[in-house]
Design a protein around this motif. Sequence first.
Motif, PDB file in Angstrom:
ATOM      1  N   ALA A   1       0.835  -1.209   0.000  1.00 58.31           N
ATOM      2  CA  ALA A   1       0.000   0.000   0.000  1.00 58.31           C
ATOM      3  C   ALA A   1       0.864   1.251   0.000  1.00 58.31           C
ATOM      4  CB  ALA A   1      -0.930  -0.004   1.211  1.00 58.31           C
ATOM      5  N   LYS A   2       2.021   1.187   0.658  1.00 65.26           N
ATOM      6  CA  LYS A   2       2.937   2.330   0.667  1.00 65.26           C
ATOM      7  C   LYS A   2       3.477   2.588  -0.741  1.00 65.26           C
ATOM      8  CE  LYS A   2       4.574   1.798   5.442  1.00 65.26           C
ATOM      9  NZ  LYS A   2       5.755   1.544   6.294  1.00 65.26           N
ATOM     10  N   VAL A   3       3.822   1.513  -1.438  1.00 66.03           N
ATOM     11  CA  VAL A   3       4.333   1.662  -2.797  1.00 66.03           C
ATOM     12  C   VAL A   3       3.258   2.281  -3.691  1.00 66.03           C
ATOM     13  CG1 VAL A   3       5.177   0.451  -4.840  1.00 66.03           C
ATOM     14  CG2 VAL A   3       5.944  -0.260  -2.564  1.00 66.03           C
ATOM     15  N   ALA A   4       2.034   1.760  -3.587  1.00 67.29           N
ATOM     16  CA  ALA A   4       0.922   2.299  -4.379  1.00 67.29           C
ATOM     17  C   ALA A   4       0.683   3.777  -4.050  1.00 67.29           C
ATOM     18  CB  ALA A   4      -0.338   1.482  -4.129  1.00 67.29           C
ATOM     19  N   ALA A   5       0.775   4.109  -2.772  1.00 68.50           N
ATOM     20  CA  ALA A   5       0.566   5.502  -2.352  1.00 68.50           C
ATOM     21  C   ALA A   5       1.624   6.418  -2.958  1.00 68.50           C
ATOM     22  CB  ALA A   5       0.587   5.598  -0.834  1.00 68.50           C
ATOM     23  N   MET A   6       2.864   5.950  -2.998  1.00 60.98           N
ATOM     24  CA  MET A   6       3.941   6.764  -3.549  1.00 60.98           C
ATOM     25  C   MET A   6       3.721   7.019  -5.042  1.00 60.98           C
ATOM     26  SD  MET A   6       6.031   7.682  -1.162  1.00 60.98           S
ATOM     27  CE  MET A   6       7.583   8.090  -1.967  1.00 60.98           C
ATOM     28  N   VAL A   7       3.303   5.992  -5.773  1.00 64.36           N
ATOM     29  CA  VAL A   7       3.022   6.181  -7.202  1.00 64.36           C
ATOM     30  C   VAL A   7       1.877   7.173  -7.376  1.00 64.36           C
ATOM     31  CG1 VAL A   7       2.262   5.064  -9.331  1.00 64.36           C
ATOM     32  CG2 VAL A   7       3.863   3.886  -7.821  1.00 64.36           C
ATOM     33  N   ARG A   8       0.872   7.063  -6.508  1.00 63.33           N
ATOM     34  CA  ARG A   8      -0.251   7.996  -6.574  1.00 63.33           C
ATOM     35  C   ARG A   8       0.222   9.422  -6.256  1.00 63.33           C
ATOM     36  NH1 ARG A   8      -6.402   7.276  -4.264  1.00 63.33           N
ATOM     37  NH2 ARG A   8      -7.069   9.438  -4.614  1.00 63.33           N
ATOM     38  N   PHE A   9       1.050   9.576  -5.241  1.00 61.67           N
ATOM     39  CA  PHE A   9       1.583  10.897  -4.907  1.00 61.67           C
ATOM     40  C   PHE A   9       2.317  11.492  -6.111  1.00 61.67           C
ATOM     41  CE2 PHE A   9       2.189   9.609  -0.155  1.00 61.67           C
ATOM     42  CZ  PHE A   9       0.812   9.641   0.020  1.00 61.67           C
ATOM     43  N   ARG A  10       3.068  10.630  -6.791  1.00 58.79           N
ATOM     44  CA  ARG A  10       3.851  11.099  -7.949  1.00 58.79           C
ATOM     45  C   ARG A  10       2.939  11.590  -9.062  1.00 58.79           C
ATOM     46  NH1 ARG A  10       5.649  13.300 -11.283  1.00 58.79           N
ATOM     47  NH2 ARG A  10       7.661  13.182 -12.363  1.00 58.79           N
ATOM     48  N   LEU A  11       1.883  10.852  -9.344  1.00 61.77           N
ATOM     49  CA  LEU A  11       0.970  11.264 -10.399  1.00 61.77           C
ATOM     50  C   LEU A  11       0.201  12.519 -10.006  1.00 61.77           C
ATOM     51  CD1 LEU A  11      -0.448   7.858 -11.689  1.00 61.77           C
ATOM     52  CD2 LEU A  11       1.171   9.379 -12.820  1.00 61.77           C
TER      53      LEU A  11
END
Length: 231
Positions: A83-93
């Motif tokens: 979930a942390k990895v997914a959150a980081m990708v979302r933050f980036r977008l």
Amino acid sequence: MTNTSQTPKEQLLDAALMHVAFDGWSEATFKAAVSDTGMDPTVARAVCPRGAVDLAVAYHKRGDQQMIDRMKGENMTEMKFSAKVAAMVRFRLEAATDKEAVRRGTTLFALPQYAPEGAKLVWGTADAIWAALGDTSEDVNWYTKRATLSAVYSSTVLFWLGDDSIDHQATWDFLDRRIEDVMRIEKTKAKVRENPLLKRVFAGPERVLSNIRAPRSTRESDLPGGWTAPR
């Protein structure tokens, strides 16, 4: 009006974003940015020798930094690692508030002469995510983690560019599925390592791969990594 607290490149970048939607990351955009900022063309060219291409690179790196800055303000301690990895990708977008600038950048870095740089930028984003999440791998896993996340990030960006769902919910669902795929691969790898028969089969390749090392110094910063001679 130019913000004097910004570096010359940041001033040019902000000015260029007003033109990218119309002219892309092109020479026309660069010249318009120079004109808008009132910067000496010689200084502008010294800051960005390749013109708008260097501004496109700066725009991508700015997004990476905004991602890290946002992460620092979030409480992610209770989240699962996936979930942390997914959150980081979302933050980036979500750091990319100008979707057209991203679309134009994707087109630019798809060109043969700039494709290697585009791949390097995506790799840099994946590396920034893993580093921010505390990755300490120093062997071949350093590379596989970043390669896998680069693929996830790239595919998610392409989906996001065409997503017109409310609050980009379709993109976040797509991202979750891609992360699930990665976790499934990791579980399969773990099962292979636990299987006595398969463990013997892959013993040779694993011995070779164990000699691969992640970059450790400025001396290796421009190289893909290092190799430790077998003992």
